[in-house]
Scaffold this motif. Structure first.
Motif, PDB file in Angstrom:
ATOM      1  N   TYR A 341      10.508  -0.248   7.634  1.00  0.00           N
ATOM      2  CA  TYR A 341      12.021  -0.593   7.932  1.00  0.00           C
ATOM      3  C   TYR A 341      12.663   0.156   8.885  1.00  0.00           C
ATOM      4  CZ  TYR A 341      11.460  -3.888   3.760  1.00  0.00           C
ATOM      5  OH  TYR A 341      11.512  -4.932   2.998  1.00  0.00           O
ATOM      6  N   SER A 342      13.531  -0.521   9.554  1.00  0.00           N
ATOM      7  CA  SER A 342      14.129   0.388  10.636  1.00  0.00           C
ATOM      8  C   SER A 342      14.962   1.365  10.271  1.00  0.00           C
ATOM      9  CB  SER A 342      14.733  -0.696  11.870  1.00  0.00           C
ATOM     10  OG  SER A 342      15.786  -1.475  11.004  1.00  0.00           O
ATOM     11  N   ASP A 343      15.468   1.490   9.226  1.00  0.00           N
ATOM     12  CA  ASP A 343      16.693   2.424   8.631  1.00  0.00           C
ATOM     13  C   ASP A 343      15.742   3.238   7.721  1.00  0.00           C
ATOM     14  OD1 ASP A 343      16.556   0.506   6.605  1.00  0.00           O
ATOM     15  OD2 ASP A 343      18.685   0.103   6.665  1.00  0.00           O
ATOM     16  N   ASP A 344      14.427   3.187   7.558  1.00  0.00           N
ATOM     17  CA  ASP A 344      13.732   4.137   6.667  1.00  0.00           C
ATOM     18  C   ASP A 344      12.322   4.423   7.368  1.00  0.00           C
ATOM     19  OD1 ASP A 344      12.651   5.651   4.692  1.00  0.00           O
ATOM     20  OD2 ASP A 344      12.440   4.111   3.104  1.00  0.00           O
ATOM     21  N   ARG A 345      12.494   5.243   8.353  1.00  0.00           N
ATOM     22  CA  ARG A 345      11.205   5.405   9.205  1.00  0.00           C
ATOM     23  C   ARG A 345      10.162   6.406   8.332  1.00  0.00           C
ATOM     24  NH1 ARG A 345      13.911   5.657  15.229  1.00  0.00           N
ATOM     25  NH2 ARG A 345      15.182   3.835  14.872  1.00  0.00           N
ATOM     26  N   GLY A 346      10.756   6.809   7.214  1.00  0.00           N
ATOM     27  CA  GLY A 346       9.965   7.771   6.453  1.00  0.00           C
ATOM     28  C   GLY A 346       8.882   7.098   5.460  1.00  0.00           C
ATOM     29  N   THR A 347       8.860   5.795   5.561  1.00  0.00           N
ATOM     30  CA  THR A 347       8.066   4.944   4.313  1.00  0.00           C
ATOM     31  C   THR A 347       7.369   3.871   5.273  1.00  0.00           C
ATOM     32  OG1 THR A 347       9.858   5.259   2.611  1.00  0.00           O
ATOM     33  CG2 THR A 347       8.157   3.594   2.318  1.00  0.00           C
ATOM     34  N   MET A 348       6.037   4.052   4.981  1.00  0.00           N
ATOM     35  CA  MET A 348       5.067   2.817   5.297  1.00  0.00           C
ATOM     36  C   MET A 348       4.939   1.960   4.286  1.00  0.00           C
ATOM     37  SD  MET A 348       3.107   2.405   8.116  1.00  0.00           S
ATOM     38  CE  MET A 348       2.751   3.712   9.093  1.00  0.00           C
ATOM     39  N   TYR A 349       4.842   0.557   4.781  1.00  0.00           N
ATOM     40  CA  TYR A 349       4.617  -0.404   3.913  1.00  0.00           C
ATOM     41  C   TYR A 349       3.012  -1.053   4.251  1.00  0.00           C
ATOM     42  CZ  TYR A 349       9.029  -0.047   1.945  1.00  0.00           C
ATOM     43  OH  TYR A 349      10.376   0.595   1.445  1.00  0.00           O
ATOM     44  N   GLY A 350       2.478  -1.504   2.865  1.00  0.00           N
ATOM     45  CA  GLY A 350       1.092  -2.092   3.114  1.00  0.00           C
ATOM     46  C   GLY A 350       1.153  -3.207   2.015  1.00  0.00           C
ATOM     47  N   PRO A 351       0.572  -4.364   2.469  1.00  0.00           N
ATOM     48  CA  PRO A 351       0.151  -5.352   1.756  1.00  0.00           C
ATOM     49  C   PRO A 351      -0.566  -5.204   0.467  1.00  0.00           C
ATOM     50  CG  PRO A 351      -1.225  -5.820   3.560  1.00  0.00           C
ATOM     51  CD  PRO A 351      -0.428  -4.591   3.890  1.00  0.00           C
ATOM     52  N   TYR A 352      -0.135  -6.065  -0.745  1.00  0.00           N
ATOM     53  CA  TYR A 352      -0.793  -5.886  -1.753  1.00  0.00           C
ATOM     54  C   TYR A 352      -1.788  -6.604  -1.701  1.00  0.00           C
ATOM     55  CZ  TYR A 352      -2.035  -6.069  -6.831  1.00  0.00           C
ATOM     56  OH  TYR A 352      -2.705  -6.061  -7.770  1.00  0.00           O
ATOM     57  N   PHE A 353      -3.231  -6.282  -2.087  1.00  0.00           N
ATOM     58  CA  PHE A 353      -4.431  -6.988  -1.956  1.00  0.00           C
ATOM     59  C   PHE A 353      -4.677  -7.484  -3.387  1.00  0.00           C
ATOM     60  CE2 PHE A 353      -7.510  -4.613   1.362  1.00  0.00           C
ATOM     61  CZ  PHE A 353      -6.519  -4.661   2.350  1.00  0.00           C
ATOM     62  N   GLY A 354      -4.360  -9.001  -3.439  1.00  0.00           N
ATOM     63  CA  GLY A 354      -4.485  -9.862  -4.534  1.00  0.00           C
ATOM     64  C   GLY A 354      -5.549 -10.865  -4.202  1.00  0.00           C
ATOM     65  N   ASP A 355      -5.185 -12.063  -4.564  1.00  0.00           N
ATOM     66  CA  ASP A 355      -6.040 -13.348  -4.688  1.00  0.00           C
ATOM     67  C   ASP A 355      -6.382 -13.452  -3.077  1.00  0.00           C
ATOM     68  OD1 ASP A 355      -6.472 -13.124  -7.297  1.00  0.00           O
ATOM     69  OD2 ASP A 355      -4.932 -14.820  -7.810  1.00  0.00           O
ATOM     70  N   VAL A 356      -5.326 -13.821  -2.340  1.00  0.00           N
ATOM     71  CA  VAL A 356      -5.472 -14.027  -1.223  1.00  0.00           C
ATOM     72  C   VAL A 356      -6.391 -13.059  -0.284  1.00  0.00           C
ATOM     73  CG1 VAL A 356      -4.310 -14.678   1.171  1.00  0.00           C
ATOM     74  CG2 VAL A 356      -3.603 -15.513  -1.016  1.00  0.00           C
ATOM     75  N   ALA A 357      -6.117 -11.993  -0.539  1.00  0.00           N
ATOM     76  CA  ALA A 357      -7.089 -10.672   0.228  1.00  0.00           C
ATOM     77  C   ALA A 357      -8.547 -11.046  -0.162  1.00  0.00           C
ATOM     78  CB  ALA A 357      -6.526  -9.477  -0.007  1.00  0.00           C
ATOM     79  N   ARG A 358      -8.629 -11.193  -1.501  1.00  0.00           N
ATOM     80  CA  ARG A 358      -9.805 -11.288  -2.087  1.00  0.00           C
ATOM     81  C   ARG A 358     -10.571 -12.625  -1.490  1.00  0.00           C
ATOM     82  NH1 ARG A 358     -11.816  -9.913  -7.174  1.00  0.00           N
ATOM     83  NH2 ARG A 358      -9.315 -10.191  -8.080  1.00  0.00           N
ATOM     84  N   GLU A 359      -9.980 -13.583  -1.271  1.00  0.00           N
ATOM     85  CA  GLU A 359     -10.757 -14.971  -0.670  1.00  0.00           C
ATOM     86  C   GLU A 359     -10.856 -14.592   0.916  1.00  0.00           C
ATOM     87  OE1 GLU A 359      -9.532 -19.459   0.497  1.00  0.00           O
ATOM     88  OE2 GLU A 359      -8.273 -18.430  -0.861  1.00  0.00           O
ATOM     89  N   LEU A 360      -9.987 -13.845   1.692  1.00  0.00           N
ATOM     90  CA  LEU A 360     -10.478 -13.366   2.773  1.00  0.00           C
ATOM     91  C   LEU A 360     -11.730 -12.686   2.970  1.00  0.00           C
ATOM     92  CD1 LEU A 360      -9.160 -13.412   5.767  1.00  0.00           C
ATOM     93  CD2 LEU A 360      -7.798 -11.405   5.116  1.00  0.00           C
ATOM     94  N   TYR A 361     -11.872 -11.623   2.035  1.00  0.00           N
ATOM     95  CA  TYR A 361     -12.989 -10.871   2.019  1.00  0.00           C
ATOM     96  C   TYR A 361     -14.118 -11.344   1.820  1.00  0.00           C
ATOM     97  CZ  TYR A 361     -16.097  -7.228   0.257  1.00  0.00           C
ATOM     98  OH  TYR A 361     -17.279  -6.451   0.107  1.00  0.00           O
ATOM     99  N   THR A 362     -14.229 -12.362   0.757  1.00  0.00           N
ATOM    100  CA  THR A 362     -15.294 -13.182   0.452  1.00  0.00           C
ATOM    101  C   THR A 362     -15.652 -14.014   1.853  1.00  0.00           C
ATOM    102  OG1 THR A 362     -14.553 -13.355  -1.764  1.00  0.00           O
ATOM    103  CG2 THR A 362     -16.154 -14.978  -0.927  1.00  0.00           C
ATOM    104  N   ALA A 363     -14.746 -14.623   2.478  1.00  0.00           N
ATOM    105  CA  ALA A 363     -15.132 -15.328   3.440  1.00  0.00           C
ATOM    106  C   ALA A 363     -15.658 -14.711   4.518  1.00  0.00           C
ATOM    107  CB  ALA A 363     -14.069 -16.219   4.256  1.00  0.00           C
ATOM    108  N   ALA A 364     -15.271 -13.395   4.788  1.00  0.00           N
ATOM    109  CA  ALA A 364     -15.745 -12.437   5.809  1.00  0.00           C
ATOM    110  C   ALA A 364     -16.898 -11.799   5.721  1.00  0.00           C
ATOM    111  CB  ALA A 364     -14.552 -11.286   6.266  1.00  0.00           C
ATOM    112  N   GLU A 365     -17.196 -11.381   4.453  1.00  0.00           N
ATOM    113  CA  GLU A 365     -18.396 -10.653   4.108  1.00  0.00           C
ATOM    114  C   GLU A 365     -19.489 -11.750   4.320  1.00  0.00           C
ATOM    115  OE1 GLU A 365     -19.299  -8.953   0.655  1.00  0.00           O
ATOM    116  OE2 GLU A 365     -18.882 -10.615  -0.646  1.00  0.00           O
ATOM    117  N   ARG A 366     -19.492 -13.049   4.257  1.00  0.00           N
ATOM    118  CA  ARG A 366     -20.444 -13.868   4.212  1.00  0.00           C
ATOM    119  C   ARG A 366     -20.603 -14.361   5.676  1.00  0.00           C
ATOM    120  NH1 ARG A 366     -18.854 -17.466  -1.399  1.00  0.00           N
ATOM    121  NH2 ARG A 366     -19.311 -15.926  -3.096  1.00  0.00           N
ATOM    122  N   SER A 367     -20.042 -14.076   6.356  1.00  0.00           N
ATOM    123  CA  SER A 367     -20.392 -14.850   7.913  1.00  0.00           C
ATOM    124  C   SER A 367     -21.167 -13.880   8.466  1.00  0.00           C
ATOM    125  CB  SER A 367     -18.818 -14.199   8.589  1.00  0.00           C
ATOM    126  OG  SER A 367     -18.512 -13.075   8.801  1.00  0.00           O
TER     127      SER A 367
END
Length: 367
Positions: A341-367
């Motif tokens: 966030y532009s007014d909190d440069r001391g915190t980095m954010y990252g996406p939570y790895f849930g079901d969508v991330a799992r589907e993404l991984y499954t597709a990618a590792e089988r390619s």
């Protein structure tokens, strides 16, 4: 949701402004440009599609074929000369030229509804901005320290070099254990410019250190992003995975190994984040890490979690490891660096790895 300035998700606009041609696929979903409320509207352009350009659309996974044949791979390897690698920059450095937002704005940023305060460590908590740390004790919290403890993480984490809009940029990524032994995980905006163009000349340099490439470099053969990222540049799904070509007949996983990955884990865990920040006080030449517990986005604008971290542009896509063992340098990837966030440069954010991330991984590792 208020506006954001992504590390790489402004490149489609740059391409439109500069009229730079793309050498790879640029077709987005449904064959049109999508407009996100959190992105400037790109200038639609007619672009030639490369003969290897293929875009496939699934419910929650969008993919593109990259450099598959030997000529394509050779083109990418030849493209990345030491001089080009040294000149590649995080896209927000263009902001200093007045193209995006205010001069000097670091990292991929979002405007928050509340003002973030800097976290001051007390007692046993260590807070640094690029100081050296040698193994000999476990630092459980740090906001940005050079990693000198060795271990697997020094091999599996690397720098990404890519081209968007005819301009060369850098990100971070990590090798991950997978069926195909060729997979890396990074941020979605390090692979595709949200609703806009895909990256070209994508290559991964594991174990990068001060320009050295001890394990060589690996070109992309297939790239994947989450559907919500491609459709609307939704920061909750700023996740990218890339299947790589072999190097010298060997898989990436055979050369450097890979970190574990998990989905649907408990939130708020102790986490170590790694990457190659390239803006001051860092120079992108060394592996840097942050460590501490993560917390939910206090502004409620994403499903992401945040960690106190001073890493700057160039660290996007770097792995967040839970259950990290400082002695072995191994852990389990549960997120990647995405935005601040532009007014909190001391915190980095990252996406939570849930079901969508799992589907993404499954597709990618089988390619």
């Amino acid at each position: 949701m208020t506006s954001s300035l992504p590390l790489l998700a402004g490149a489609a606009l740059v391409a439109g402004l500069l009229g730079a041609p793309q050498t790879g696929a640029t077709t987005t979903e449904h064959g049109r440009w999508a407009v996100s409320a959190s992105r400037p509207q790109p200038v639609a352009m007619a672009r030639p599609a490369a003969k290897t350009a293929v875009v496939a659309d699934r419910d929650d996974v969008v993919e593109r074929v990259a450099a598959r044949g030997t000529p394509d791979q050779r083109h990418v390897l030849d493209y990345w000369t030491p001089r080009r690698m040294a000149a590649a920059v995080p896209i927000d450095l263009l902001g200093t030229a007045g193209m995006f937002g205010k001069p000097g704005v670091p990292l991929r940023q979002r405007a928050a509804r509340t003002t973030g305060t800097r976290w001051n460590a007390g007692g046993s908590v260590t807070r640094t901005a690029g100081t050296r740390w040698n193994a000999g004790g476990s630092v459980t919290r740090t906001a940005g320290t050079r990693w000198n403890a060795g271990g697997s993480v020094t091999r599996t984490t690397g720098r990404v070099f890519l081209t968007l809009g005819g301009l060369d940029f850098v990100c971070s990524a990590s090798s991950v254990r997978s069926t195909n032994k060729d997979l890396v995980v990074t941020a979605g905006h390090c692979v595709k410019d949200g609703t806009g163009a895909w990256a070209d000349n994508w290559t991964f340099v594991p174990g990068y250190d001060r320009g050295r490439r001890p394990y060589g470099q690996f070109t992309a053969r297939r790239m994947f992003v989450a559907g919500p990222w491609s459709r609307s540049a939704d920061d909750s799904y700023d996740i990218g995975m890339v299947a790589l070509n072999h190097r010298g007949g060997r898989h990436l996983g055979e050369v450097v190994g890979g970190q574990g990955i998990a989905f649907g884990t408990a939130r708020g865990r102790q986490t170590h984040g790694f990457g190659f920040p390239a803006e001051p006080p860092y120079d992108g030449e060394h592996l840097v890490y942050c460590a501490g517990p993560v917390r939910d986005d206090p502004h409620g604008q994403t499903d992401d979690q945040g960690m106190r971290c001073d890493m700057t542009a160039g660290s996007s896509g770097g792995p967040w490891l839970s259950g990290f063992d400082v002695a072995t340098g191994r852990g389990t990837i549960t997120s990647v660096s995405s935005f601040k966030y532009s007014d909190d440069r001391g915190t980095m954010y990252g996406p939570y790895f849930g079901d969508v991330a799992r589907e993404l991984y499954t597709a990618a590792e089988r390619s």
